[in-house]
Design an enzyme around this catalytic site. Structure first.
Site, PDB file in Angstrom:
ATOM      1  N   GLU A 147      43.145  32.679  15.085  1.00 20.10           N
ATOM      2  CA  GLU A 147      43.327  34.083  14.658  1.00 20.10           C
ATOM      3  C   GLU A 147      44.026  34.963  15.699  1.00 20.10           C
ATOM      4  O   GLU A 147      44.624  35.967  15.373  1.00 20.10           O
ATOM      5  CB  GLU A 147      41.998  34.744  14.249  1.00 20.10           C
ATOM      6  CG  GLU A 147      41.582  34.420  12.828  1.00 20.10           C
ATOM      7  CD  GLU A 147      40.576  35.424  12.303  1.00 20.10           C
ATOM      8  OE1 GLU A 147      40.973  36.498  11.846  1.00 20.10           O
ATOM      9  OE2 GLU A 147      39.366  35.106  12.357  1.00 20.10           O
TER      10      GLU A 147
ATOM     11  N   THR B  56      12.932  37.054  32.786  1.00 21.33           N
ATOM     12  CA  THR B  56      13.633  36.270  31.765  1.00 21.33           C
ATOM     13  C   THR B  56      14.912  36.939  31.254  1.00 21.33           C
ATOM     14  O   THR B  56      15.767  36.276  30.682  1.00 21.33           O
ATOM     15  CB  THR B  56      12.707  35.991  30.561  1.00 21.33           C
ATOM     16  OG1 THR B  56      12.276  37.240  30.009  1.00 21.33           O
ATOM     17  CG2 THR B  56      11.521  35.159  30.967  1.00 21.33           C
ATOM     18  N   ASP B  57      15.034  38.266  31.467  1.00 23.25           N
ATOM     19  CA  ASP B  57      16.164  38.976  30.855  1.00 23.25           C
ATOM     20  C   ASP B  57      17.527  38.466  31.329  1.00 23.25           C
ATOM     21  O   ASP B  57      18.475  38.384  30.552  1.00 23.25           O
ATOM     22  CB  ASP B  57      16.066  40.481  31.141  1.00 23.25           C
ATOM     23  CG  ASP B  57      14.916  41.132  30.393  1.00 23.25           C
ATOM     24  OD1 ASP B  57      14.307  40.467  29.538  1.00 23.25           O
ATOM     25  OD2 ASP B  57      14.626  42.311  30.666  1.00 23.25           O
TER      26      ASP B  57
ATOM     27  N   TYR C 137       3.342  47.185  31.735  1.00 27.34           N
ATOM     28  CA  TYR C 137       3.267  46.358  32.938  1.00 27.34           C
ATOM     29  C   TYR C 137       4.535  46.554  33.744  1.00 27.34           C
ATOM     30  O   TYR C 137       5.543  47.047  33.246  1.00 27.34           O
ATOM     31  CB  TYR C 137       3.075  44.877  32.601  1.00 27.34           C
ATOM     32  CG  TYR C 137       4.214  44.224  31.856  1.00 27.34           C
ATOM     33  CD1 TYR C 137       4.188  44.078  30.486  1.00 27.34           C
ATOM     34  CD2 TYR C 137       5.324  43.736  32.540  1.00 27.34           C
ATOM     35  CE1 TYR C 137       5.224  43.470  29.796  1.00 27.34           C
ATOM     36  CE2 TYR C 137       6.362  43.122  31.867  1.00 27.34           C
ATOM     37  CZ  TYR C 137       6.309  42.998  30.492  1.00 27.34           C
ATOM     38  OH  TYR C 137       7.343  42.394  29.832  1.00 27.34           O
TER      39      TYR C 137
HETATM   40  N1  GLU Z   1      12.700  42.947  32.101  1.00 24.21           N
HETATM   41  C1  GLU Z   1      11.824  42.072  32.837  1.00 24.21           C
HETATM   42  C2  GLU Z   1      12.570  40.967  33.568  1.00 24.21           C
HETATM   43  O1  GLU Z   1      13.506  40.392  33.093  1.00 24.21           O
HETATM   44  C3  GLU Z   1      10.774  41.542  31.980  1.00 24.21           C
HETATM   45  C4  GLU Z   1      11.195  40.400  31.114  1.00 24.21           C
HETATM   46  C5  GLU Z   1      10.617  39.111  31.609  1.00 24.21           C
HETATM   47  O2  GLU Z   1      10.534  38.792  32.759  1.00 24.21           O
HETATM   48  O3  GLU Z   1      10.239  38.389  30.721  1.00 24.21           O
HETATM   49  O4  GLU Z   1      12.157  40.692  34.657  1.00 24.21           O
END
Ligand code: GLU
Length: 331
Positions: free
Chosen positions: A291, A97-98, A31
């Site tokens: 540390e 989401t990345d 996709y």
């Molecule tokens: N790599 C894409 C993004 O971050 C797909 C991951 C996603 O949206 O879940 O847009």
């Protein structure tokens, strides 16, 4: 694309940035992010028009790996304008989401909000069986129009869990439950359109709007140096040769690195480079002086921030005042 507000219904503006939530099959890959036209995102949310008026705007059509400073600047500028628009009650941003957590944290820092900005995305593309995008979008709209979320600022909802912008992080590349809250647990849960807060957002409020006065233009160069066992200092030298404005170390454990790496960075810090130590671990804190003698080396500790968020905070900080005192107060 836009339309006008209809009477008494709450008015939400949806800014679509692409991502899997708007992904469809594409030649050669499973996709492709951002192919679904933004107004079609709403078609999959049944009956949404009866309780809220949504104005849809296409902001970007990218997988979030391609979200860059230009997109951040224009998105933040649009959010600032919509926040000032009395006809708007809340803002929803759909996003891959990345890098969702980075965009959320950037907006958290550079906007001073009196209405909710709710980001969401999806782990499954729009054409998948049990795609999660429509339910996530419905939850985001519910949250953005809810009077009890008025002061929430920037939040993220995924899988009915509400995260604040400071704590949110993606922890799974594939699972539906892909996000977690780094150290303090999720901010709230969505229960059939209602919000159940887990804690008052004092942690979530940290740094909120702290950089809302900054102009949205050029940002300092702040790379992340990822530490691993057997690390070769050649990589450190190569990075230093790019003349960064600051460096965030994604250290092992509580922000650690091999001694030879510290020696290189200590010398760079003595020449004025800002070095922030953070941890590549999924949870935990990096406190100063554990540390590593931060004071002697001139380093700063990132506390509970992930490397990618420490980077954004350092980018903002460098735009204003890079004195050691103000950086120590900030981190
Ligand atoms: N790599 C894409 C993004 O971050 C797909 C991951 C996603 O949206 O879940 O847009």
């Amino acid at each position: 694309m836009s339309s006008t507000n209809k009477g008494p219904l709450p008015h939400i503006v949806l800014l679509s940035c692409g991502g899997t939530i708007a992904a469809l099959p594409s030649h050669g890959v499973d996709y492709k992010a951002g192919l679904l036209p933004p107004d079609r995102l709403l078609d999959a949310v049944p009956d949404i028009g009866s309780s809220v008026h949504v104005t849809v705007e296409r902001h970007a059509d990218v997988g979030s790996q391609d979200v860059d400073l230009e997109i951040w600047n224009s998105l933040a500028a649009r959010v600032r304008r919509l926040n000032a628009d009395p006809s708007v009650d809340g803002i929803v941003v759909t996003h891959g989401t990345d890098t969702l957590e980075e965009t959320a944290f950037f907006l958290h820092l550079v906007t001073q909000l009196d209405k909710p900005v709710v980001l969401t995305g999806a782990m499954r593309p729009a054409h998948a069986l049990s795609a999660d995008g429509p339910a996530n979008l419905q939850a985001a709209i519910c949250l953005a129009k809810s009077p009890s979320a008025k002061a929430i600022g920037v939040a993220v909802v995924m899988n009915d869990v509400v995260y604040d912008a400071v704590e949110l992080q993606k922890i799974s590349a594939n699972a539906l439950e892909a996000f977690s809250s780094r150290n303090h647990g999720p901010l709230a849960r969505m229960l059939g359109g209602n919000i159940a807060f887990n804690y008052t957002p004092s942690i979530a409020d940290r740094w909120k709007g702290s950089f809302a006065d900054l102009t949205l233009d050029a940002w300092p160069k702040v790379p992340i140096l990822y530490i691993h066992a057997g690390m070769d200092t050649d990589w450190v030298d190569a990075l230093l040769a790019t003349d960064p404005d600051g460096i965030v170390v994604a250290g092992v454990g509580s922000g650690n690195a091999p001694s030879a790496v510290w020696r290189r960075l200590e010398a760079a810090a003595a020449r004025g480079l800002l070095v922030v130590r953070s941890s590549r671990c999924a949870t935990g804190f990096v406190d100063g002086g554990v540390e590593v003698d931060d004071e002697a080396y001139g380093f700063f500790a990132a506390g509970g921030l992930s490397p990618q968020k420490a980077r954004i905070l350092l980018m903002c900080a460098l735009r204003r005042d890079n004195s050691p005192e103000s950086l120590r107060a900030l981190f």
